[in-house]
Design an enzyme around this catalytic site. Structure first.
Site, PDB file in Angstrom:
ATOM      1  N   LYS A  64       0.839  -1.204   0.000  1.00  0.00           N
ATOM      2  CA  LYS A  64       0.000   0.000   0.000  1.00  0.00           C
ATOM      3  C   LYS A  64       0.874   1.255   0.000  1.00  0.00           C
ATOM      4  O   LYS A  64       0.575   2.231  -0.688  1.00  0.00           O
ATOM      5  CB  LYS A  64      -0.945  -0.026   1.207  1.00  0.00           C
ATOM      6  N   GLN A 108      -4.514  -1.801   9.762  1.00  0.00           N
ATOM      7  CA  GLN A 108      -4.325  -3.056   9.029  1.00  0.00           C
ATOM      8  C   GLN A 108      -4.985  -4.217   9.781  1.00  0.00           C
ATOM      9  O   GLN A 108      -4.731  -4.439  10.953  1.00  0.00           O
ATOM     10  CB  GLN A 108      -2.826  -3.326   8.810  1.00  0.00           C
ATOM     11  N   ASP A 131     -10.524   3.175   4.552  1.00  0.00           N
ATOM     12  CA  ASP A 131     -10.724   1.740   4.371  1.00  0.00           C
ATOM     13  C   ASP A 131     -12.214   1.388   4.425  1.00  0.00           C
ATOM     14  O   ASP A 131     -12.616   0.300   4.012  1.00  0.00           O
ATOM     15  CB  ASP A 131      -9.969   0.981   5.466  1.00  0.00           C
TER      16      ASP A 131
END
Ligand code: NAP
Length: 298
Positions: A64, A108, A131
């Site tokens: 990422k 994450q 996200d």
């Protein structure tokens, strides 16, 4: 892209080429990032929170970060050890919410098991939740209110749109009901006026359900569970599965590609289908968050 190009010289379904589509999206994002910088001096900055020492998570975060670099964005990683407390994790996120240089935050997944992941995700401010998997953002998806869409589901919808596959009025079947994938993609298809069925491990006759699908989304995590005989002729098949299989030299999807491509009208390969779209959507959300950040400051 012409049909001939998509067919890669082989008979069967048109390939939904996630790698090529993601490249196109990255080019579009690169231009918009440059324009944003020139116009406002703001550079989008994705802050990744990495808790524990999961090697797969390390890899995902570094992918990422690399992708941020490709499009001219900044990124940073904020680490906590395996034994971090809930308070330490939540404080870290709260600090990033306050940081004026950070425009998007990613926690994450997965965090160590002793932590309550949804509560940590809920600490991410809605304006920085790139996200899209906090309970606030998922609630927004159900209400049809603007929120950053979660990235893999958004990538699936984007592929359908870019290949001009109609969603409205179609019968969509989603196999899998996880909170990061199956449920949000089903909701996005419903919001786009598909008639949606969600299947899971307790579905009695999976093949009977999948054979009804004009649009079939596989989000299971079982290598090649869905075979050609389970697919309606002419269906669009989107395979989010990513499975390591001993003896195979690449990851394998949830769909048996070779039999499925002879029946489907469109199909994603694995790798190179849904996977690259996930990071493209993360970059798009990060850009949109930074653009929103700028307009909020004015
Ligand atoms: P997950 O949380 O394990 O959920 C799997 C779902 O599949 C569950 O809802 C489960 O049903 C259902 N299921 C399991 N076995 C089944 C069966 N035999 N028949 C029907 N349904 C079955 O997995 P996930 O996180 O959603 O991930 C799914 C796959 O997508 C994995 O291969 C993962 O690696 C991949 N993935 C890819 C990306 C990407 O960027 N491309 C991102 C995320 C995930 P129950 O609810 O009844 O248990």
């Amino acid at each position: 892209m012409s049909e001939a190009e998509n067919r890669s010289g082989r008979p069967g379904a048109i390939l939904l080429d996630g790698s090529a589509t993601a490249r196109t999206i990255r080019t579009e994002i690169t231009e918009r990032v440059a324009q944003l910088k020139t116009r406002t001096g703001v550079t989008p900055h994705l802050a990744a929170v990495l808790i524990g020492a999961d090697p797969a998570s390390e890899t995902y975060v570094s992918m990422k970060q690399k992708a941020c670099g490709w499009v001219g964005m900044r990124s940073s990683v904020h680490r906590l050890g395996e034994n971090a407390t809930q308070a330490e994790a939540e404080d870290l996120v709260a600090g990033l919410n306050q940081d004026p240089h950070v425009t998007g935050i990613l926690v994450q997944h997965p965090v160590p098991k002793h932590l309550h992941e949804p509560a940590i995700l809920d600490c991410v401010s809605a304006a920085k939740d790139i996200d899209g998997i906090s309970r606030m953002s998922l609630g927004g998806l159900i209400n049809g209110e603007p929120a950053f869409p979660s990235c893999t589901p958004a990538g699936i919808i984007e592929l359908l749109d870019r290949y001009k596959i109609d969603i409205a009025g179609k019968k969509a079947v989603v196999v899998g009901r996880s909170i990061i994938l199956g449920k949000p993609v089903a909701m996005m298809l419903l919001n786009r006026n598909a008639t949606v069925t969600i299947c899971h491990s307790r579905t009695e006759d999976l093949a009977r359900e999948t054979r009804e699908a004009d649009i079939l989304v596989a989000a299971v995590g079982r290598p090649e569970l869905i075979t050609g005989s389970m697919i309606k002729p002419g269906a669009a098949v989107l395979d989010a599965g990513y499975n390591r299989v001993a003896g195979r030299n690449h990851d394998v999807g949830d769909v048996e590609f070779e039999s499925a491509r002879l029946v489907a009208s469109h199909i994603t390969p694995v790798p190179g289908g849904v996977g690259p779209m996930t990071i493209a959507m993360l970059l798009r959300n990060t850009l949109l968050a930074a653009e929103g950040f700028v307009s909020e400051k004015r």
